[in-house]
Design a protein around this motif. Structure first.
Motif, PDB file in Angstrom:
ATOM      1  N   VAL A 281      24.962 -22.554  -6.211  1.00 38.83           N
ATOM      2  CA  VAL A 281      26.277 -22.134  -5.729  1.00 38.83           C
ATOM      3  C   VAL A 281      26.141 -21.493  -4.349  1.00 38.83           C
ATOM      4  O   VAL A 281      26.965 -21.737  -3.451  1.00 38.83           O
ATOM      5  N   LEU A 282      25.092 -20.677  -4.150  1.00 40.19           N
ATOM      6  CA  LEU A 282      24.838 -20.106  -2.822  1.00 40.19           C
ATOM      7  C   LEU A 282      24.705 -21.212  -1.784  1.00 40.19           C
ATOM      8  O   LEU A 282      25.274 -21.133  -0.692  1.00 40.19           O
ATOM      9  N   PHE A 283      23.916 -22.218  -2.123  1.00 39.49           N
ATOM     10  CA  PHE A 283      23.722 -23.332  -1.192  1.00 39.49           C
ATOM     11  C   PHE A 283      25.043 -23.997  -0.852  1.00 39.49           C
ATOM     12  O   PHE A 283      25.326 -24.294   0.317  1.00 39.49           O
TER      13      PHE A 283
ATOM     14  N   GLU B  15      30.891 -17.111 -12.398  1.00 38.99           N
ATOM     15  CA  GLU B  15      30.072 -15.902 -12.539  1.00 38.99           C
ATOM     16  C   GLU B  15      29.368 -15.566 -11.228  1.00 38.99           C
ATOM     17  O   GLU B  15      29.270 -14.386 -10.850  1.00 38.99           O
ATOM     18  N   THR B  16      28.889 -16.573 -10.511  1.00 36.25           N
ATOM     19  CA  THR B  16      28.220 -16.317  -9.238  1.00 36.25           C
ATOM     20  C   THR B  16      29.189 -15.741  -8.219  1.00 36.25           C
ATOM     21  O   THR B  16      28.854 -14.784  -7.502  1.00 36.25           O
ATOM     22  N   LEU B  17      30.390 -16.272  -8.154  1.00 43.23           N
ATOM     23  CA  LEU B  17      31.398 -15.727  -7.244  1.00 43.23           C
ATOM     24  C   LEU B  17      31.704 -14.268  -7.583  1.00 43.23           C
ATOM     25  O   LEU B  17      31.825 -13.423  -6.687  1.00 43.23           O
TER      26      LEU B  17
ATOM     27  N   LEU C 289      28.771 -12.079  -6.440  1.00 36.09           N
ATOM     28  CA  LEU C 289      28.712 -11.953  -4.980  1.00 36.09           C
ATOM     29  C   LEU C 289      29.805 -11.019  -4.474  1.00 36.09           C
ATOM     30  O   LEU C 289      29.585 -10.245  -3.525  1.00 36.09           O
ATOM     31  N   LYS C 290      30.952 -11.061  -5.114  1.00 33.71           N
ATOM     32  CA  LYS C 290      32.031 -10.157  -4.724  1.00 33.71           C
ATOM     33  C   LYS C 290      31.677  -8.722  -5.098  1.00 33.71           C
ATOM     34  O   LYS C 290      31.901  -7.788  -4.313  1.00 33.71           O
TER      35      LYS C 290
END
Length: 260
Positions: free
Chosen positions: A61-63, A92-94, A97-98
């Protein structure tokens, strides 16, 4: 000082006489002629990795959002499809990161707050987690040189599969950067009989490297038969060859301006 410096980046820093230290205990400290310390090969604690949510899907997801920042404002389904993950992993990744203040939101639109931090996290994660998971294998073929091997790969794969060159093979197609001996090929899917079709035999030091791609976004290249410049840059950066890192810098300057 950094949260984590994988072995290839540590070796790169050492080659340029740069001291470093990370939270895992890896370090190179040369202080005049009185003190020398050099530790490498220590990995991150898994507990810390899980707490940050940086498993392989999270890195993908970062990529995706580094490769195409507008995906931050797409649907979770579209982001997950671009990253090659499930919707739960993308959402979940978003959220994480938030929570870490790495992405922000104003009037319903998300944007990256800490590009450098996300980029460093992706590169470290690619070297230690993503690439090992995506690696199909390293092979040797009967082709005489890298150019012959490229032609052979193109003839066999053609348009039957979704694929693209990465690393030096892609860099030289962008602007005649340093190529190196290895030919890196990223694939969306790899049939079990692919090595046989390529007439390739497994060899740890072989010139042909087959890797699955970190999502569909990886195939948004700027030249035919190449993957996204960010993936080319990353693959070159984690290589042990200093000239590959020089090529990585050229790719960065010419094709990754949105990450400055």
């Amino acid at each position: 000082f950094a949260p984590y410096i994988p072995r290839p980046l540590g070796q790169h820093l050492a080659e340029h006489d740069a001291n470093y230290m990370d939270l895992a205990g890896n370090c190179r400290l040369v202080l005049g002629h009185r003190y020398v310390a050099h530790v490498e090969g220590r990995t991150r604690e898994r507990v810390a990795e899980e707490r940050r949510g940086l498993r392989v899907p999270g890195y993908q997801v970062l990529f995706a959002i580094l490769a195409e920042p507008e995906l931050l404002n797409a649907t979770v389904r579209r982001l997950a499809d671009a990253a090659g993950t499930g919707k739960t992993a993308a959402a979940e990744t978003l959220r994480r990161l938030k929570d870490e203040n790495l992405i922000g939101e104003v009037k319903g639109r998300r944007f990256i707050l800490e590009t450098k931090v996300l980029l460093e996290r992706w590169i470290a994660g690619y070297a230690t987690h993503v690439r090992p998971r995506l690696l199909i294998g390293t092979y040797r073929t009967a082709d005489r040189d890298p150019e012959a091997l490229e032609r052979h790969v193109e003839e066999v794969l053609a348009d039957e599969l979704t694929w693209g060159f990465g690393g030096g093979a892609a860099a030289t197609r962008l602007a005649r950067f340093y190529r190196g001996e290895r030919t890196v090929v990223h694939l969306e899917k790899a049939p079990l009989d692919l090595p046989k079709r390529l007439r390739a035999q497994r060899a740890d030091d072989g010139p042909l490297v087959l890797l699955r791609a970190p999502g569909r976004i990886a195939f948004d290249g700027v030249k035919p038969r190449t993957v996204h410049p960010l993936l080319i840059y990353t693959e070159l950066l984690v290589a042990a060859d200093p000239r590959a890192r020089e090529a990585a810098n050229e790719v960065w300057e010419r094709h990754l301006g949105h990450l400055r």
